[in-house]
Enzyme design. Structure first.
Site, mmCIF file in Angstrom:
data_model
loop_
_atom_site.group_PDB
_atom_site.id
_atom_site.type_symbol
_atom_site.label_atom_id
_atom_site.label_comp_id
_atom_site.label_asym_id
_atom_site.label_seq_id
_atom_site.Cartn_x
_atom_site.Cartn_y
_atom_site.Cartn_z
ATOM 1 N N ASP A 171 0.840 -1.193 0.000
ATOM 2 C CA ASP A 171 0.000 0.000 0.000
ATOM 3 C C ASP A 171 0.877 1.247 0.000
ATOM 4 O OD1 ASP A 171 -1.721 2.126 0.576
ATOM 5 O OD2 ASP A 171 -3.017 0.908 1.839
ATOM 6 N N HIS A 203 -3.506 0.365 -2.764
ATOM 7 C CA HIS A 203 -4.427 1.049 -1.855
ATOM 8 C C HIS A 203 -5.840 0.953 -2.419
ATOM 9 C CE1 HIS A 203 -5.594 3.806 1.317
ATOM 10 N NE2 HIS A 203 -6.267 4.512 0.423
#
Length: 361
Positions: free
Chosen positions: A289, A320
């Site tokens: 992420d 993400h």
């Protein structure tokens, strides 16, 4: 590759079995599997397909403010459930109010499965009128509590679950902690949540993520420049060059009740009351992420080891809020979340039947 980190319990064992049997956790491959920043940009900018039909309701709050509830009603009809009323799914966008294509796709998948999906829009976000010179702070769950109470009145017998996306998870986590056993939710899930919001704002984000959200916020706030000028410095607000500067201008450097950055986060950190949460919460996170720092620094691993209500589903690749599959535009996280809600409902029904069985003399 996924790992489920949680405290051992009967529910944890049931989730391991249910998710382990699910084919969706095999994930898939995309043409950008190792470019999480491009996945993130695609997730932010891609248009929803198909465009959902939405029925909007404006809910008036005790201080005369408004939040908007967007009920997804098409293009597909609900399939219905064999047992009981259709469950209601509350969808919470990120903190900037950006309703992404991914969030809408999750709502449409849920609609196909017989859920009643609703998007919760904060004051002044996504076309919701701003009728008072007040916006919702990052982790203030008051408006969400009113919305949950209203939905519960509309669907008094239906199971109510919630999903948040990205920074919007701060609101859901704060609500679960502050409400405890009175949350009225059966379960919740967070996609790529931000757990330590202050550190997140202070560290800054990749410009591919920060600038689109910053421009999205400024465009929405500029519509209410006249009324907001009573309480905030609009020149400072619209001149903000980061999400942190904008957050400070909106909630800390106000004309009527200024406060410090430290005091603001004492009241708005998402996990400030996490020990009080009393419903199952699945947090789906990826090690790559680009919006958070490394998992060791950004994930509250001890919370998942010690609390019987928090479950961390950690995957190697996913970016993400991306979690892409081979089919362009599809996310395996959506199917995983819906499978999680199905497993929770199955477990609760089994527990209810067990409690009703007569005990031997």
């Amino acid at each position: 590759r996924c790992w489920l980190l949680c405290k051992p319990s009967a529910l944890a064992h049931h989730l391991v079995q249910s998710l382990g049997r699910s084919t969706v956790l095999l994930g898939g491959h995309w043409s950008w599997p190792r470019w999480p920043r491009l996945q993130m940009l695609w997730q932010l900018l891609q248009p929803p397909e198909p465009v959902p039909a939405v029925a909007r309701e404006l809910l008036q709050l005790p201080d005369m403010g408004l939040v908007a509830l967007d009920w997804l009603v098409g293009p597909w009809g609900a399939a219905g459930h064999a047992e009981g009323p259709s469950p209601v799914l509350l969808l919470i966008p990120n903190a900037a109010g950006k309703v992404t294509a991914g969030l809408l796709q999750l709502g449409l998948r849920a609609l196909e499965r017989g859920f009643v999906p609703i998007v919760f829009n904060r004051r002044g976000h996504n076309g919701c009128p701003l009728t008072t010179p007040r916006l919702q702070p990052f982790g203030d769950p008051g408006d969400l509590r009113e919305a949950v109470s209203y939905v519960r009145c509309r669907h008094p017998c239906a199971p109510l679950v919630a999903v948040s996306e990205g920074s919007g998870s701060g609101l859901l986590l704060a609500y679960l902690g502050e409400s405890g056993s009175s949350s009225r939710l059966a379960a919740a899930a967070c996609l790529s949540p931000i757990f330590s919001a202050r550190e997140w704002f202070e560290a800054g984000m990749p410009w591919l993520y920060e600038w689109p959200l910053l421009l999205h916020l400024k465009r929405g706030l500029s519509r209410y420049a006249g009324s907001l000028a009573e309480v905030v410095d609009m020149d400072r607000l619209l001149g903000s060059r980061s999400l942190r500067e904008l957050e400070e201008a909106l909630f800390c450097q106000t004309k009527s009740c200024p406060t410090s950055w430290e005091a603001y986060w004492e009241r708005n950190e998402p996990l400030r009351d996490a020990d009080e949460a009393a419903v199952p919460v699945l947090c789906l996170c990826s090690t790559d992420d680009p919006v958070r720092s490394t998992p060791a620094r950004s994930l509250p691993l001890e919370l998942f080891r010690s609390s019987p209500y928090f479950f961390l589903l950690l995957t190697l690749r996913g970016g993400h809020c991306g979690f892409p599959q081979r089919r362009a535009g599809s996310c395996w996280s959506h199917e995983a979340v819906l499978e999680y809600f199905r497993a929770i409902a199955e477990f609760l029904r089994a527990e209810e039947r067990r409690k009703r069985q007569p005990r031997p003399c």
